[in-house]
Design a protein around this motif. Structure first.
Motif, PDB file in Angstrom:
ATOM      1  N   SER A 190      41.640  38.201  48.973  1.00 49.79           N
ATOM      2  CA  SER A 190      42.056  39.467  48.378  1.00 49.79           C
ATOM      3  C   SER A 190      41.522  39.575  46.954  1.00 49.79           C
ATOM      4  O   SER A 190      41.305  38.580  46.271  1.00 49.79           O
ATOM      5  N   THR A 191      41.298  40.804  46.514  1.00 55.30           N
ATOM      6  CA  THR A 191      40.756  41.075  45.177  1.00 55.30           C
ATOM      7  C   THR A 191      41.847  41.665  44.294  1.00 55.30           C
ATOM      8  O   THR A 191      42.542  42.612  44.703  1.00 55.30           O
ATOM      9  N   HIS A 192      41.980  41.092  43.118  1.00 54.06           N
ATOM     10  CA  HIS A 192      42.984  41.555  42.156  1.00 54.06           C
ATOM     11  C   HIS A 192      42.337  41.661  40.773  1.00 54.06           C
ATOM     12  O   HIS A 192      41.248  41.152  40.546  1.00 54.06           O
TER      13      HIS A 192
ATOM     14  N   ASN B  82      43.741  33.798  36.700  1.00 53.68           N
ATOM     15  CA  ASN B  82      42.723  33.166  37.537  1.00 53.68           C
ATOM     16  C   ASN B  82      42.881  31.652  37.431  1.00 53.68           C
ATOM     17  O   ASN B  82      42.606  31.051  36.384  1.00 53.68           O
TER      18      ASN B  82
ATOM     19  N   PRO C  22      37.914  42.048  37.785  1.00 52.14           N
ATOM     20  CA  PRO C  22      38.265  41.792  39.196  1.00 52.14           C
ATOM     21  C   PRO C  22      37.967  40.340  39.568  1.00 52.14           C
ATOM     22  O   PRO C  22      36.927  39.781  39.216  1.00 52.14           O
ATOM     23  N   CYS C  23      38.887  39.733  40.254  1.00 49.73           N
ATOM     24  CA  CYS C  23      38.725  38.350  40.700  1.00 49.73           C
ATOM     25  C   CYS C  23      39.201  38.235  42.139  1.00 49.73           C
ATOM     26  O   CYS C  23      40.028  39.021  42.614  1.00 49.73           O
ATOM     27  N   THR C  24      38.681  37.246  42.854  1.00 55.04           N
ATOM     28  CA  THR C  24      38.992  37.032  44.269  1.00 55.04           C
ATOM     29  C   THR C  24      39.831  35.768  44.410  1.00 55.04           C
ATOM     30  O   THR C  24      39.462  34.700  43.897  1.00 55.04           O
TER      31      THR C  24
END
Length: 669
Positions: free
Chosen positions: A147-149, A241, A140-142
């Motif tokens: 938003s988190t994806h 990312n 998970p990355c912001t």
């Protein structure tokens, strides 16, 4: 795989069990090898004790056990591929285009695909074992908008792709270096001693090959890494990312920790596969003792005289010849069975079958050497029927007549070997070619103009119209009666009068269409001959032809050792004199083969020894088989002459053979 029952019994009862035993040992060695890999991948100089305790706790976790089960499955698959693709006669490519054809073969495509898949599985197990940033494919990355994806973990991806690349490279190198070739050791050792002696080589080859593979993979990933990365993101609905450096860049690939983990994972992958291959070679080439004779009819096909005559599988024939060589040296009781007579009848069936097969192998090699030398002497051109075939020497004629009684019950056995293409094709007309892929073909579009000028026909009145030793000068045209005598000596009937072309047929001109097609063909030849890439692909490799000619010579070496040691032992052990009846034909066969081998070593590149590669698991012993055969042949003749001495004067043979044999008796050869 094998159709006949006589062949299947050995595969089913011996080879399959030996392969299963090698796989079982490879699986048993997998846990300690995995433990060493975990320690090396997680070791820290600052906290060594903590690292070791962490590694032991990791090895007992559920994820490590699941990874170990997957690795066992990979080992089983590698062992199956070893059993499926192994060979005792290497496939030697005589040109670059032939090697390219082997690499692009559909069978090789299946093998490469399987190794890629297994490489990915091993790489995934390594990623899970190493843990940390390599553990999962996504995290998970912001983003900047909050938003988190799920983002792509490129460290995990690069490790998986590295496994596929190393597996694919291993498959290709297996073809180039003949890693599926299984050789037999000259010195017999216990399996444990062989494994212990080869283990340092396996470690060295694994580390070296992994280093080269990682180097090549980093370059490929730098230029093409964006392709699998974009495909994985689209397939798994992952994002990139942008806050971290991509690994397909100079800054991303200069990570020393990443390079180390790539190298240690590739080394672990290759080491497990090489260990499986090494154990398979050790178990399959173990000596097998065949009974010389049996009291039961249903076991007659498992006896040594019958097994020697089987054509398939080749591993059965090679193990039988190996057993014959060892029997003739170290087993007096089994030698007595070879010299024994059948009851009732009093016939030496065992000796006749063994000597017939050995002479058949030696005669087959002699024919191939003569055909190869004739082809090289004519620079690859096919000799027409009008000029006749090459005249046989008195030694060749005598060995043909001498071995006729031993080889008459069945045709000469042609070994399943790449050298089988060296046999001369049936002469059917003035343009019948020699099917030899190892010499320059003047009709080929890739023959140089200088080669054509050197091999141009010489006028009969010219003083150069004669026989010389150099292969670059035309050989002398045979006498008028050579065609009929050669055909009779070769066993073929003389040509009928109807097959001889009349003068009117010979002077007939080709049609306009044939002339047009011939002109177009010559234009295409000249066009392709000027292209450097085409010449590079089709030019013959210097030593490959000679290596391919002796690719199966291990069988001939054992045949020479077996027959010569039996003759030596017969001087004191043969009570019925069964060996002395075949002594003239055996000596003639050996002397003719000695002459053919000596002629071969006078050719270019035949006497040059190749360099030994120490960074590959491919066995290079097939490259020097011709030297071993020459030494074994001379030793076998000396063994016989030393044992019998002046008694050989009573052996009936030609004057040329007697003169040649006298040189061995006087130690002048």
């Amino acid at each position: 795989m094998f159709s006949t029952q006589q062949s299947c019994w050995f595969i089913r009862k011996v080879i399959c069990w030996r392969a299963a035993a090698s796989i079982a040992w490879a699986v048993l060695l997998l846990p300690p090898v995995t433990a060493v890999f975990v320690i090396l991948s997680r070791f820290s100089l600052l906290h060594p004790i903590h690292t070791i305790s962490e590694c032991f706790s990791l090895l007992t976790s559920a994820g490590a056990i699941f990874s170990l089960i997957l690795l066992c499955g990979v080992i089983l698959m590698v062992g199956f591929l070893n059993l499926e693709y192994y060979t005792v006669i290497p496939t030697i490519a005589c040109s670059k285009i032939a090697l390219l054809g082997q690499l692009l073969h559909p069978r090789q495509f299946v093998n490469s695909s399987a190794h890629c898949i297994m490489g990915i599985i091993v790489a995934w197990c390594c990623a899970v074992t190493i843990g940390g940033r390599y553990e999962t494919i996504g995290y998970p990355c912001t983003h900047s908008d909050g938003s988190t994806h799920m983002c792509l973990n490129e460290y995990h991806l690069i490790l998986l792709l590295a496994g596929a690349f190393v597996g694919f490279s291993h498959s290709l190198l297996g073809v180039i270096h003949n890693m599926n070739f299984v050789s037999f050791h000259t010195v017999q050792q216990y399996k444990y001693l062989r494994f212990k002696g080869s283990l340092p080589l396996v470690v060295k080859c694994s580390a070296t090959q992994a280093l080269y593979s990682v180097r090549n993979y980093v370059v490929v990933y730098f230029f093409l890494g964006y392709i699998p990365k974009a495909w994985i993101c689209k397939t798994l609905n992952l994002h990139l990312n942008s806050s971290i450096h991509p690994l397909d860049s100079i800054a991303g690939l200069l990570d020393l920790s990443l390079l180390y983990h790539l190298w240690i994972s590739a080394t672990f992958l290759l080491f497990t596969w090489y260990i499986t291959l090494l154990l398979f070679r050790i178990f399959v080439t173990e000596v097998y003792n065949f009974p010389v004779q049996s009291s039961f009819t249903e076991e007659a096909h498992q006896c040594l005289p019958k097994v020697l005559t089987d054509k398939e599988p080749m591993i059965l024939k090679f193990l039988a010849l190996q057993d014959l060589a060892l029997l003739s040296q170290h087993s007096p009781s089994r030698r007595c069975e070879v010299f024994s007579l059948s009851q009732p009848g009093g016939h030496p069936h065992n000796w006749n079958a063994i000597s017939r097969e050995c002479l058949s192998l030696l005669a087959d090699l002699t024919q191939r050497l003569v055909a190869y030398h004739d082809t090289v002497a004519t620079n690859g051109r096919a000799k027409s029927l009008s000029t006749g075939s090459e005249r046989k020497t008195s030694s060749e004629t005598s060995v043909t007549s001498g071995t006729e009684d031993l080889m008459s019950p069945r045709p000469t056995l042609m070994m399943k070997t790449p050298a089988s293409v060296f046999a001369r094709s049936i002469v059917g007309g003035p343009q019948s070619p020699l099917t030899a892929p190892f010499t320059p073909d003047l009709d080929s579009p890739f023959a140089s103009p200088s080669l054509r000028r050197l091999t141009a026909p010489v006028e009969q009145c010219s003083p150069w119209h004669g026989t010389v030793q150099s292969p670059h000068v035309m050989r002398r045209v045979p006498k008028l009666w050579s065609t009929s005598t050669d055909s009779q000596a070769n066993g073929s009937p003389p040509p009928s009068p109807a097959s001889v072309a009349s003068p009117q047929q010979q002077t007939s001109k080709p049609s306009l269409l044939a002339q047009f097609l011939q002109n177009r063909k010559e234009q295409v030849k000249h066009f392709l001959a000027k292209r450097v890439l085409i010449m590079y692909l089709f030019n013959k490799l210097p030593e490959a032809s000679s290596q391919a000619l002796f690719a199966d010579s291990q069988a001939h070496i054992w045949a020479l050792e077996g027959i010569s040691y039996l003759i030596q032992a017969s001087f004191s052990e043969d009570q019925f004199g069964v060996v002395q009846t075949a002594l003239p034909s055996i000596l003639s066969c050996m002397l003719v083969l000695q002459e053919a081998v000596d002629r071969h070593f006078k050719l270019p590149h035949a006497s040059s020894k190749p360099l030994r590669s120490a960074s590959s698991m491919g066995d290079p012993t097939y490259k020097t088989l011709r030297f071993a055969l020459r030494a074994t042949l001379k030793t076998a003749i000396y063994r016989i002459t030393t044992t019998f001495g002046d008694h050989l004067n009573a052996v009936q043979m030609s004057a040329e053979h007697r003169k040649r044999l006298q040189q061995f008796v006087e130690y002048k050869d």
